[in-house]
Design a protein around this motif. Structure first.
Motif, mmCIF file in Angstrom:
data_model
loop_
_atom_site.group_PDB
_atom_site.id
_atom_site.type_symbol
_atom_site.label_atom_id
_atom_site.label_comp_id
_atom_site.label_asym_id
_atom_site.label_seq_id
_atom_site.Cartn_x
_atom_site.Cartn_y
_atom_site.Cartn_z
ATOM 1 N N TRP A 91 -102.850 -44.753 15.602
ATOM 2 C CA TRP A 91 -102.828 -43.662 16.590
ATOM 3 C C TRP A 91 -103.577 -44.115 17.825
ATOM 4 N N ASP A 92 -103.260 -43.493 18.968
ATOM 5 C CA ASP A 92 -104.109 -43.810 20.118
ATOM 6 C C ASP A 92 -105.455 -43.123 19.904
ATOM 7 N N ARG A 93 -106.432 -43.525 20.716
ATOM 8 C CA ARG A 93 -107.791 -43.080 20.479
ATOM 9 C C ARG A 93 -107.924 -41.556 20.525
ATOM 10 N N SER A 100 -109.775 -37.296 12.930
ATOM 11 C CA SER A 100 -110.982 -37.379 12.086
ATOM 12 C C SER A 100 -111.762 -36.075 12.120
ATOM 13 N N ASP A 101 -111.798 -35.417 13.285
ATOM 14 C CA ASP A 101 -112.436 -34.104 13.324
ATOM 15 C C ASP A 101 -111.735 -33.128 12.383
ATOM 16 N N CYS A 102 -110.409 -33.127 12.427
ATOM 17 C CA CYS A 102 -109.644 -32.227 11.562
ATOM 18 C C CYS A 102 -109.914 -32.530 10.093
ATOM 19 N N SER A 103 -110.060 -33.823 9.788
ATOM 20 C CA SER A 103 -110.338 -34.202 8.420
ATOM 21 C C SER A 103 -111.643 -33.567 7.938
ATOM 22 N N GLU A 104 -112.663 -33.627 8.806
ATOM 23 C CA GLU A 104 -113.939 -32.978 8.460
ATOM 24 C C GLU A 104 -113.801 -31.470 8.376
ATOM 25 N N LEU A 105 -113.096 -30.919 9.371
ATOM 26 C CA LEU A 105 -112.909 -29.463 9.382
ATOM 27 C C LEU A 105 -112.230 -28.995 8.096
ATOM 28 N N TYR A 106 -111.243 -29.763 7.639
ATOM 29 C CA TYR A 106 -110.537 -29.346 6.425
ATOM 30 C C TYR A 106 -111.355 -29.559 5.158
ATOM 31 N N SER A 153 -99.659 -33.830 21.783
ATOM 32 C CA SER A 153 -99.232 -32.752 20.896
ATOM 33 C C SER A 153 -99.877 -32.936 19.531
ATOM 34 N N SER A 154 -100.078 -31.829 18.867
ATOM 35 C CA SER A 154 -100.759 -31.848 17.579
ATOM 36 C C SER A 154 -99.782 -32.220 16.475
ATOM 37 N N PRO A 155 -100.152 -33.202 15.612
ATOM 38 C CA PRO A 155 -99.283 -33.507 14.477
ATOM 39 C C PRO A 155 -99.509 -32.512 13.333
ATOM 40 N N LEU A 156 -100.357 -31.514 13.558
ATOM 41 C CA LEU A 156 -100.743 -30.610 12.464
ATOM 42 C C LEU A 156 -100.438 -29.149 12.769
ATOM 43 N N THR A 157 -99.535 -28.924 13.713
ATOM 44 C CA THR A 157 -99.271 -27.536 14.114
ATOM 45 C C THR A 157 -98.820 -26.667 12.939
#
Ligand SMILES: *[C@@H]1O[C@H](CO)[C@@H](O)[C@H](O)[C@H]1NC(C)=O
Length: 180
Positions: A91-93, A100-106, A153-157
Motif C-alpha cells: 500500500w502507499d504510505r 494499521s490504525d484501523c487494525s488497532e481500532l478493531y 478511498s477507504s478499502p473498509l467502507t
C-alpha cells in the motif's frame, strides 16, 4: 368424508399450524426491526442480520439482544483479521498508516464488544451503551481517516458500515430493553 380427503385435510391443517408457528416466531424479528431501524440502521439490514443467526427464531426480546451483540462480536473479529490480511499487501504510505490504525481500532473494538456482552448479561445497560458507543466510534474513526486526503478511498467502507449498523442495532435494542 372419504379417507383421502380426511388425510389431506389433516396434512393441510398441520401445515397451517406449522406455518403459523414459523411466522409467529419471526414476528419478534420484524417487530423489533420496525422499532429499532433509524437513519443509522436500515430495516432490511436489521432483519437480515438477526435472521442470519438461527437462535433468533426462538429468542425473546432479551435473547434477541444477545444475538445482536454476538453478531457484532463475530463481525468486528472477522474485520480485524481482514485488516491484518490487507496489511500484508503493498500500500502507499497514506493507506498503510490508516490500515494499521484501523487494525488497532478493531482489536480494541473486539474487547469493547466482549465487555458489552458481559455487561448485557449482568443487565448493566448503561455500561452496555458506553461500550457499544466506543465500538461505533472506532468504526467511524477508521472510516473517516481515509477521507483526509482528497481522492483517497477507504478499502473498509463495507466493513465499517456493517460494524456501525450492528452497533446501532445493539444500542437501539438495549434502549428498548432497558426502558421496558
Ligand atoms: C457483518 O455482518 C453483516 C450483517 O449481518 C454481514 O452481512 C457481513 O457479512 C458480516 N461481515 C463479516 C466480515 O462477518
Amino acid at each position: 368424508m372419504n379417507r383421502a380427503l380426511c388425510t389431506f385435510s389433516l396434512v393441510l391443517a398441520s401445515s397451517l399450524v406449522l406455518l403459523h408457528a414459523e411466522s409467529a416466531a419471526n414476528d419478534i424479528v420484524v417487530d423489533t426491526c420496525k422499532k429499532v431501524s433509524s437513519r443509522d440502521l436500515s430495516y432490511d439490514f436489521c432483519v437480515q442480520a438477526l435472521r442470519s443467526d438461527p437462535k433468533s427464531r426462538t429468542a425473546d426480546l432479551q435473547g434477541l439482544g444477545l444475538v445482536a451483540l454476538n453478531l457484532l462480536e463475530r463481525n468486528v473479529t472477522s474485520t480485524g483479521s481482514y485488516v491484518q490480511q490487507l496489511l500484508k499487501r503493498k500500500w502507499d504510505r497514506f493507506v498503510r498508516v490508516r490500515l494499521s490504525d484501523c487494525s488497532e481500532l478493531y482489536s480494541e473494538a473486539v474487547l469493547h464488544t466482549r465487555e458489552s456482552i458481559e455487561a448485557y448479561r449482568a443487565k448493566r445497560y448503561p455500561d452496555v451503551q458506553n461500550w457499544l458507543s466506543m465500538v461505533d466510534t472506532a468504526a467511524d474513526t477508521c472510516e473517516s481517516q481515509f477521507k483526509e486526503k482528497p481522492g483517497a478511498s477507504s478499502p473498509l467502507t463495507k466493513q465499517n458500515g456493517d460494524a456501525m449498523q450492528l452497533g446501532a442495532l445493539g444500542l437501539n435494542m438495549v434502549a428498548i430493553i432497558a426502558g421496558s
